[in-house]
Design a protein around this motif. Structure first.
Motif, PDB file in Angstrom:
ATOM      1  N   LEU A 140      22.537  13.995  31.865  1.00 14.48           N
ATOM      2  CA  LEU A 140      22.097  12.881  31.002  1.00 14.48           C
ATOM      3  C   LEU A 140      21.894  13.384  29.569  1.00 14.48           C
ATOM      4  O   LEU A 140      22.278  12.722  28.605  1.00 14.48           O
ATOM      5  N   GLY A 141      21.293  14.571  29.447  1.00 12.65           N
ATOM      6  CA  GLY A 141      21.060  15.148  28.118  1.00 12.65           C
ATOM      7  C   GLY A 141      22.375  15.443  27.418  1.00 12.65           C
ATOM      8  O   GLY A 141      22.535  15.236  26.206  1.00 12.65           O
ATOM      9  N   SER A 142      23.340  15.926  28.198  1.00 12.62           N
ATOM     10  CA  SER A 142      24.640  16.268  27.648  1.00 12.62           C
ATOM     11  C   SER A 142      25.357  15.011  27.147  1.00 12.62           C
ATOM     12  O   SER A 142      26.001  15.013  26.094  1.00 12.62           O
ATOM     13  N   GLU A 143      25.233  13.919  27.910  1.00  8.84           N
ATOM     14  CA  GLU A 143      25.801  12.631  27.469  1.00  8.84           C
ATOM     15  C   GLU A 143      25.247  12.254  26.094  1.00  8.84           C
ATOM     16  O   GLU A 143      25.973  11.807  25.217  1.00  8.84           O
ATOM     17  N   MET A 144      23.930  12.462  25.941  1.00  8.37           N
ATOM     18  CA  MET A 144      23.303  12.099  24.655  1.00  8.37           C
ATOM     19  C   MET A 144      23.904  12.923  23.522  1.00  8.37           C
ATOM     20  O   MET A 144      24.250  12.404  22.473  1.00  8.37           O
ATOM     21  N   SER A 145      24.015  14.244  23.767  1.00 10.51           N
ATOM     22  CA  SER A 145      24.550  15.123  22.719  1.00 10.51           C
ATOM     23  C   SER A 145      25.982  14.741  22.396  1.00 10.51           C
ATOM     24  O   SER A 145      26.395  14.739  21.237  1.00 10.51           O
ATOM     25  N   ASN A 146      26.750  14.407  23.449  1.00 11.00           N
ATOM     26  CA  ASN A 146      28.165  14.115  23.224  1.00 11.00           C
ATOM     27  C   ASN A 146      28.378  12.768  22.554  1.00 11.00           C
ATOM     28  O   ASN A 146      29.416  12.532  21.956  1.00 11.00           O
ATOM     29  N   SER A 147      27.384  11.867  22.670  1.00 15.74           N
ATOM     30  CA  SER A 147      27.565  10.567  22.027  1.00 15.74           C
ATOM     31  C   SER A 147      27.256  10.671  20.529  1.00 15.74           C
ATOM     32  O   SER A 147      27.387   9.721  19.787  1.00 15.74           O
ATOM     33  N   ASN A 148      26.838  11.875  20.110  1.00 14.44           N
ATOM     34  CA  ASN A 148      26.564  12.091  18.692  1.00 14.44           C
ATOM     35  C   ASN A 148      27.874  12.464  17.994  1.00 14.44           C
ATOM     36  O   ASN A 148      28.339  13.588  18.066  1.00 14.44           O
ATOM     37  N   THR A 149      28.467  11.448  17.313  1.00 11.83           N
ATOM     38  CA  THR A 149      29.793  11.681  16.737  1.00 11.83           C
ATOM     39  C   THR A 149      29.711  12.238  15.318  1.00 11.83           C
ATOM     40  O   THR A 149      30.651  12.825  14.818  1.00 11.83           O
ATOM     41  N   GLY A 150      28.549  12.063  14.685  1.00  9.94           N
ATOM     42  CA  GLY A 150      28.429  12.545  13.297  1.00  9.94           C
ATOM     43  C   GLY A 150      28.015  14.003  13.255  1.00  9.94           C
ATOM     44  O   GLY A 150      27.935  14.662  14.274  1.00  9.94           O
ATOM     45  N   THR A 151      27.732  14.498  12.033  1.00  5.74           N
ATOM     46  CA  THR A 151      27.258  15.884  11.929  1.00  5.74           C
ATOM     47  C   THR A 151      25.893  15.927  11.257  1.00  5.74           C
ATOM     48  O   THR A 151      25.341  16.989  11.048  1.00  5.74           O
ATOM     49  N   THR A 152      25.376  14.740  10.901  1.00  9.37           N
ATOM     50  CA  THR A 152      24.100  14.737  10.174  1.00  9.37           C
ATOM     51  C   THR A 152      22.922  14.725  11.150  1.00  9.37           C
ATOM     52  O   THR A 152      23.076  14.408  12.326  1.00  9.37           O
ATOM     53  N   LEU A 153      21.753  15.078  10.629  1.00  9.48           N
ATOM     54  CA  LEU A 153      20.539  15.021  11.447  1.00  9.48           C
ATOM     55  C   LEU A 153      20.268  13.576  11.862  1.00  9.48           C
ATOM     56  O   LEU A 153      19.788  13.308  12.957  1.00  9.48           O
ATOM     57  N   MET A 154      20.625  12.648  10.982  1.00 11.63           N
ATOM     58  CA  MET A 154      20.379  11.240  11.278  1.00 11.63           C
ATOM     59  C   MET A 154      21.215  10.798  12.477  1.00 11.63           C
ATOM     60  O   MET A 154      20.726  10.103  13.367  1.00 11.63           O
ATOM     61  N   SER A 155      22.478  11.237  12.515  1.00 16.05           N
ATOM     62  CA  SER A 155      23.335  10.800  13.618  1.00 16.05           C
ATOM     63  C   SER A 155      22.831  11.402  14.931  1.00 16.05           C
ATOM     64  O   SER A 155      22.894  10.786  15.987  1.00 16.05           O
TER      65      SER A 155
END
Length: 494
Positions: free
Chosen positions: A441-456
């Motif tokens: 589940l944690g990995s899904e969250m990280s992978n759904s982060n498509t940007g490179t900013t802290l905000m994304s």
């Protein structure tokens, strides 16, 4: 000649707690320091020092944790059948020390080797202390729950110190010191055990005590050699998380199969119902772990980049808060929650175990809604509020307090004595699957982060926490609604 204590003398203790409980409390406290120290460092170290991507680090975190708990299941069986709790504990402790010393020698080169040893060591160590605590009491001694309550606090003092000290040393001084601190503490734990084990007398002796000495030796040596032979396999599976999945699914099918075999073998219908009820609790615990066990994975990575270091009036490292605040809350609120149940019990309004289970999911959901709301509290630097994060943990911990201590106690009440080891093993195994699922589940969250900013990253993680909150709420409502049914299965057990 020293007087050997009998089981009777131990169980007929005066006062609130048997003195043996304090010794076991200390031993377990140091082991938990070692365990939480490792756990709090894992994902952070993999991303920060070994350069893994966050998604991959979450998966490996889940795999390592899953193994620790799966080995607890296996270690529990060997302790039950061959070694006895004492020898098992000693053997496990020594291997854990070696694992930490190995990493301390060269954190970057030996990290996975050391982790592999820690996994095997914890498997032999962890299930035994909690089983021995149960044996300090007669079957129907009402003081048992208080004993587990105190024991739980000991676990968390170790957890709190272990969560704070190693990561602090690692971030600010050196990673070698970080792992060395866990080794030193574990050495203290093993020495404490060696000095006090004579007071446990018959508890935890080898089940093969009456067998021929040479036969017993053969079996014991086989277990020790076997443990070393599995090192390469565990190492390969920890490095490659796909293999972990295959391993876990296989062990899962075998474990459930074995459980069903034992269930159908029982002739007494009532006992069958009780075991079935125990299984429902174990499955509920799996779901609880899958949702709640984000602290070492995604929450640790979230704390690493997205939180300010202002907690109330203090400046404090967000990772230290993430690793330790849960244990700190447990120490503070565990006795209070215990007193609340006693107060309600006296007024005949104490909720039964199933309702408490359901309630834990509702509180867990509330905690994750608060983690989600962190996105609305952002300072000019783009960092979210550590206070909101700490509040989320508070609610989440209250949820854990409705499930943790009673879970173990209810499993021992519902299972026949000869199946204790297996049922405790299943309890830890459900935890292993929970850890595996939590990593995914944690990995899904990280992978759904498509940007490179802290905000994304903030948006990706908080979206994930929102989902977890919803899952948790649904599970809680289902449990509360099906309470009458589960109570029927539990027969006379409260």
């Amino acid at each position: 000649m020293e007087h050997n204590i009998t089981l009777e003398e131990i169980q007929n203790f005066k006062g609130k707690y048997p003195k043996q409980l304090w010794y076991l409390f200390l031993v377990e406290m140091w082991e938990r320091f070692c365990f939480y120290g490792m756990r709090g460092v894992l994902a952070f170290f993999m991303v920060d020092q070994l350069g893994l991507l966050e998604g991959k680090a979450n998966l490996q975190y889940g795999a390592i944790q899953a193994f620790v708990y799966a080995f607890t299941f296996i270690g529990g069986i060997f302790a039950d059948k061959i070694l006895g709790f004492k020898k098992s504990l000693l053997f496990g402790g020594i291997i854990m020390i070696l694992g930490n010393l190995l990493i301390a020698a060269s954190p970057h080169d030996f990290f996975y080797y050391g982790i592999t040893l820690s996994i095997i060591g914890t498997g032999f160590f962890k299930p035994n202390v909690s089983s021995m605590v149960g044996e300090l009491y007669h079957e129907n001694d009402g003081r048992r729950d208080a004993g587990y309550g105190l024991f739980y606090a000991g676990i968390n003092i170790g957890g709190m110190l272990g969560g704070a000290i190693p990561i602090y040393l690692g971030k600010n001084y050196s990673w070698s010191l970080c792992f060395l601190s866990s080794a030193v503490v574990m050495i203290i734990g093993v020495i404490t055990f060696l000095l006090t084990k004579k007071y446990l007398a018959p508890i935890g002796n080898s089940p093969l005590e009456n067998a021929k000495p040479e036969k017993r030796k053969k079996y014991e040596i086989a277990v020790y050699i076997g443990s070393f032979l599995v090192i390469p396999f565990v190492y390969i599976m920890v490095i490659n998380t796909d293999y972990t999945d295959y391993f876990m699914y296989t062990i899962g099918v075998i474990a459930v199969g074995y459980f069903l075999y034992e269930l159908f073998k029982i002739e007494d219908r009532k006992q069958q119902y009780k075991l079935a009820a125990a299984f429902i609790f174990i499955f509920g615990y799996f779901m609880f772990m899958a949702i709640s066990e984000q602290s070492g994975g995604s929450l640790s990575l979230f704390a690493k980049d997205n939180l300010s270091n202002k907690l109330l009036f203090f400046n404090i490292d967000p990772n230290v808060v993430n690793n330790s605040i849960n244990s700190m809350y447990v120490i503070i609120f565990s006795p209070l929650v215990g007193l609340l149940w006693i107060f309600m019990y006296k007024r005949k309004i104490e909720p039964n175990t199933v309702i408490k289970f359901g309630l834990s999911f509702v509180l867990l959901a509330a905690g994750f809604f608060i983690f989600y709301s962190a996105r609305f509290f952002i300072d000019p630097k783009g960092l979210s509020s550590l206070n909101v994060f700490a509040l989320g943990y508070l609610i989440y911990t209250l949820g854990e307090l409705c499930i943790g201590p009673i879970g173990m106690s209810v499993i021992t009440k519902l299972s026949p004595k000869r199946l204790f080891g297996m049922m405790m093993g299943l309890w830890f195994l459900s935890s292993a699957f929970g850890q595996l699922a939590a990593g995914k589940l944690g990995s899904e969250m990280s992978n759904s982060n498509t940007g490179t900013t802290l905000m994304s990253k903030l948006i990706a993680y908080t979206d994930g926490y929102y989902q977890l909150a919803v899952y948790s709420l649904v599970a809680g409502v289902v449990l509360i609604v099906t309470t009458p049914l589960i109570k029927k299965l539990m027969q006379e057990v409260k």
